[in-house]
Scaffold this motif. Structure first.
Motif, PDB file in Angstrom:
ATOM      1  N   ALA A  33       0.817  -1.204   0.000  1.00 60.09           N
ATOM      2  CA  ALA A  33       0.000   0.000   0.000  1.00 60.09           C
ATOM      3  C   ALA A  33       0.855   1.260   0.000  1.00 60.09           C
ATOM      4  O   ALA A  33       1.004   1.917   1.009  1.00 60.09           O
ATOM      5  CB  ALA A  33      -0.933  -0.005   1.210  1.00 60.09           C
ATOM      6  N   PRO A  34       1.460   1.612  -1.142  1.00 57.56           N
ATOM      7  CA  PRO A  34       2.297   2.805  -1.172  1.00 57.56           C
ATOM      8  C   PRO A  34       1.512   4.071  -0.873  1.00 57.56           C
ATOM      9  O   PRO A  34       2.073   5.070  -0.516  1.00 57.56           O
ATOM     10  CB  PRO A  34       2.868   2.821  -2.594  1.00 57.56           C
ATOM     11  N   GLY A  35       0.199   4.045  -0.999  1.00 54.17           N
ATOM     12  CA  GLY A  35      -0.630   5.203  -0.667  1.00 54.17           C
ATOM     13  C   GLY A  35      -0.907   5.321   0.806  1.00 54.17           C
ATOM     14  O   GLY A  35      -1.669   6.170   1.224  1.00 54.17           O
ATOM     15  N   GLY A  36      -0.296   4.455   1.623  1.00 54.08           N
ATOM     16  CA  GLY A  36      -0.575   4.449   3.047  1.00 54.08           C
ATOM     17  C   GLY A  36       0.041   5.592   3.817  1.00 54.08           C
ATOM     18  O   GLY A  36      -0.298   5.813   4.965  1.00 54.08           O
ATOM     19  N   GLU A  37       0.941   6.318   3.223  1.00 49.79           N
ATOM     20  CA  GLU A  37       1.540   7.458   3.903  1.00 49.79           C
ATOM     21  C   GLU A  37       0.489   8.543   4.098  1.00 49.79           C
ATOM     22  O   GLU A  37      -0.315   8.793   3.204  1.00 49.79           O
ATOM     23  CB  GLU A  37       2.708   8.015   3.086  1.00 49.79           C
ATOM     24  N   PRO A  38       0.479   9.207   5.239  1.00 51.54           N
ATOM     25  CA  PRO A  38      -0.541  10.222   5.497  1.00 51.54           C
ATOM     26  C   PRO A  38      -0.596  11.333   4.450  1.00 51.54           C
ATOM     27  O   PRO A  38      -1.626  11.940   4.245  1.00 51.54           O
ATOM     28  CB  PRO A  38      -0.130  10.793   6.856  1.00 51.54           C
ATOM     29  N   THR A  39       0.500  11.596   3.757  1.00 45.87           N
ATOM     30  CA  THR A  39       0.502  12.675   2.770  1.00 45.87           C
ATOM     31  C   THR A  39       0.312  12.173   1.344  1.00 45.87           C
ATOM     32  O   THR A  39       0.343  12.945   0.409  1.00 45.87           O
ATOM     33  CB  THR A  39       1.833  13.459   2.834  1.00 45.87           C
ATOM     34  N   SER A  40       0.124  10.867   1.158  1.00 46.94           N
ATOM     35  CA  SER A  40      -0.004  10.294  -0.176  1.00 46.94           C
ATOM     36  C   SER A  40      -1.456  10.137  -0.585  1.00 46.94           C
ATOM     37  O   SER A  40      -2.347  10.101   0.244  1.00 46.94           O
ATOM     38  CB  SER A  40       0.650   8.914  -0.232  1.00 46.94           C
ATOM     39  N   GLU A  41      -1.668  10.004  -1.878  1.00 50.03           N
ATOM     40  CA  GLU A  41      -3.008   9.727  -2.403  1.00 50.03           C
ATOM     41  C   GLU A  41      -3.241   8.224  -2.360  1.00 50.03           C
ATOM     42  O   GLU A  41      -2.317   7.440  -2.490  1.00 50.03           O
ATOM     43  CB  GLU A  41      -3.116  10.231  -3.848  1.00 50.03           C
ATOM     44  N   PRO A  42      -4.501   7.767  -2.202  1.00 45.72           N
ATOM     45  CA  PRO A  42      -4.793   6.342  -2.222  1.00 45.72           C
ATOM     46  C   PRO A  42      -4.393   5.719  -3.559  1.00 45.72           C
ATOM     47  O   PRO A  42      -4.318   6.408  -4.569  1.00 45.72           O
ATOM     48  CB  PRO A  42      -6.308   6.285  -2.039  1.00 45.72           C
ATOM     49  N   THR A  43      -4.180   4.418  -3.537  1.00 43.02           N
ATOM     50  CA  THR A  43      -3.698   3.729  -4.726  1.00 43.02           C
ATOM     51  C   THR A  43      -4.797   3.404  -5.725  1.00 43.02           C
ATOM     52  O   THR A  43      -4.506   3.006  -6.833  1.00 43.02           O
ATOM     53  CB  THR A  43      -2.953   2.449  -4.321  1.00 43.02           C
ATOM     54  N   GLY A  44      -6.070   3.540  -5.371  1.00 45.18           N
ATOM     55  CA  GLY A  44      -7.188   3.448  -6.294  1.00 45.18           C
ATOM     56  C   GLY A  44      -7.372   2.143  -7.035  1.00 45.18           C
ATOM     57  O   GLY A  44      -7.342   1.073  -6.459  1.00 45.18           O
ATOM     58  N   ALA A  45      -7.585   2.251  -8.366  1.00 44.60           N
ATOM     59  CA  ALA A  45      -7.965   1.108  -9.200  1.00 44.60           C
ATOM     60  C   ALA A  45      -6.995  -0.071  -9.116  1.00 44.60           C
ATOM     61  O   ALA A  45      -7.453  -1.212  -9.017  1.00 44.60           O
ATOM     62  CB  ALA A  45      -8.150   1.554 -10.647  1.00 44.60           C
ATOM     63  N   PRO A  46      -5.677   0.121  -9.151  1.00 47.21           N
ATOM     64  CA  PRO A  46      -4.796  -1.050  -9.058  1.00 47.21           C
ATOM     65  C   PRO A  46      -5.002  -1.826  -7.751  1.00 47.21           C
ATOM     66  O   PRO A  46      -5.020  -3.053  -7.756  1.00 47.21           O
ATOM     67  CB  PRO A  46      -3.385  -0.463  -9.135  1.00 47.21           C
ATOM     68  N   THR A  47      -5.193  -1.121  -6.649  1.00 52.18           N
ATOM     69  CA  THR A  47      -5.438  -1.786  -5.372  1.00 52.18           C
ATOM     70  C   THR A  47      -6.773  -2.504  -5.403  1.00 52.18           C
ATOM     71  O   THR A  47      -6.896  -3.636  -4.926  1.00 52.18           O
ATOM     72  CB  THR A  47      -5.398  -0.776  -4.206  1.00 52.18           C
ATOM     73  N   ALA A  48      -7.791  -1.879  -5.983  1.00 52.16           N
ATOM     74  CA  ALA A  48      -9.114  -2.505  -6.085  1.00 52.16           C
ATOM     75  C   ALA A  48      -9.053  -3.763  -6.940  1.00 52.16           C
ATOM     76  O   ALA A  48      -9.599  -4.808  -6.568  1.00 52.16           O
ATOM     77  CB  ALA A  48     -10.124  -1.515  -6.656  1.00 52.16           C
ATOM     78  N   ASP A  49      -8.384  -3.690  -8.080  1.00 50.58           N
ATOM     79  CA  ASP A  49      -8.278  -4.858  -8.956  1.00 50.58           C
ATOM     80  C   ASP A  49      -7.496  -5.992  -8.288  1.00 50.58           C
ATOM     81  O   ASP A  49      -7.888  -7.156  -8.382  1.00 50.58           O
ATOM     82  CB  ASP A  49      -7.618  -4.484 -10.285  1.00 50.58           C
ATOM     83  N   LEU A  50      -6.411  -5.665  -7.620  1.00 45.47           N
ATOM     84  CA  LEU A  50      -5.619  -6.687  -6.948  1.00 45.47           C
ATOM     85  C   LEU A  50      -6.417  -7.311  -5.803  1.00 45.47           C
ATOM     86  O   LEU A  50      -6.396  -8.524  -5.614  1.00 45.47           O
ATOM     87  CB  LEU A  50      -4.302  -6.100  -6.440  1.00 45.47           C
ATOM     88  N   SER A  51      -7.139  -6.488  -5.063  1.00 46.81           N
ATOM     89  CA  SER A  51      -7.993  -6.998  -3.987  1.00 46.81           C
ATOM     90  C   SER A  51      -9.036  -7.955  -4.553  1.00 46.81           C
ATOM     91  O   SER A  51      -9.251  -9.056  -4.022  1.00 46.81           O
ATOM     92  CB  SER A  51      -8.696  -5.848  -3.258  1.00 46.81           C
ATOM     93  N   ALA A  52      -9.703  -7.544  -5.627  1.00 51.83           N
ATOM     94  CA  ALA A  52     -10.732  -8.384  -6.252  1.00 51.83           C
ATOM     95  C   ALA A  52     -10.134  -9.691  -6.749  1.00 51.83           C
ATOM     96  O   ALA A  52     -10.725 -10.761  -6.581  1.00 51.83           O
ATOM     97  CB  ALA A  52     -11.391  -7.629  -7.404  1.00 51.83           C
ATOM     98  N   ARG A  53      -8.970  -9.624  -7.348  1.00 55.60           N
ATOM     99  CA  ARG A  53      -8.327 -10.825  -7.903  1.00 55.60           C
ATOM    100  C   ARG A  53      -7.962 -11.813  -6.807  1.00 55.60           C
ATOM    101  O   ARG A  53      -8.254 -13.004  -6.906  1.00 55.60           O
ATOM    102  CB  ARG A  53      -7.082 -10.422  -8.706  1.00 55.60           C
TER     103      ARG A  53
END
Length: 124
Positions: free
Chosen positions: A35-55
């Motif tokens: 989760a590279p978007g996990g840093e408090p100042t970062s943006e969420p990882t969005g679609a790639p994270t959703a697709d990987l989660s679904a897979r």
């Protein structure tokens, strides 16, 4: 912290039909989502994270918007040994452990990631 940011999950192969790394039950191996978007100042990882989660969940026919009830294998700071907890199948570490992981930005994006994962072509 890993080189690319925080890790929302431990590494390993998907041997279970739920994501137990949110704090209850400690299998030898479980699914992992960096989760590279996990840093408090970062943006969420969005679609790639959703697709990987679904897979990863789809391999076992588990929906990304589902919940699972687990039994704590040990005291996590949130759940006591033997306590049952109902968690989202796409959780943040803080749902099961006394931690702020995965950070405020990514944690607030988890409902949208679950929704997007449920709509993903990889969801079963």
């Amino acid at each position: 912290m890993s080189p690319g940011g925080t890790r929302a999950r431990r590494t390993g192969a998907p041997k279970r039909t739920i994501w137990p790394a949110a704090g209850v039950q400690e299998p030898a191996e479980d699914p992992a989502i960096p989760a590279p978007g996990g840093e408090p100042t970062s943006e969420p990882t969005g679609a790639p994270t959703a697709d990987l989660s679904a897979r990863k969940l789809g391999l076992h026919g588990v929906g990304p918007e589902a919940k699972a009830t687990l039994t704590a294998a040990g005291d996590t700071g949130v759940h006591r040994t033997g306590e049952q907890a109902t968690l989202n199948t796409v959780p943040g570490h803080r749902d099961g452990y006394a931690t702020l992981c995965p950070g405020a930005t990514l944690y607030s994006a988890l409902p949208e990631i679950r929704r997007a994962a449920g709509a993903s072509v990889y969801a079963h």
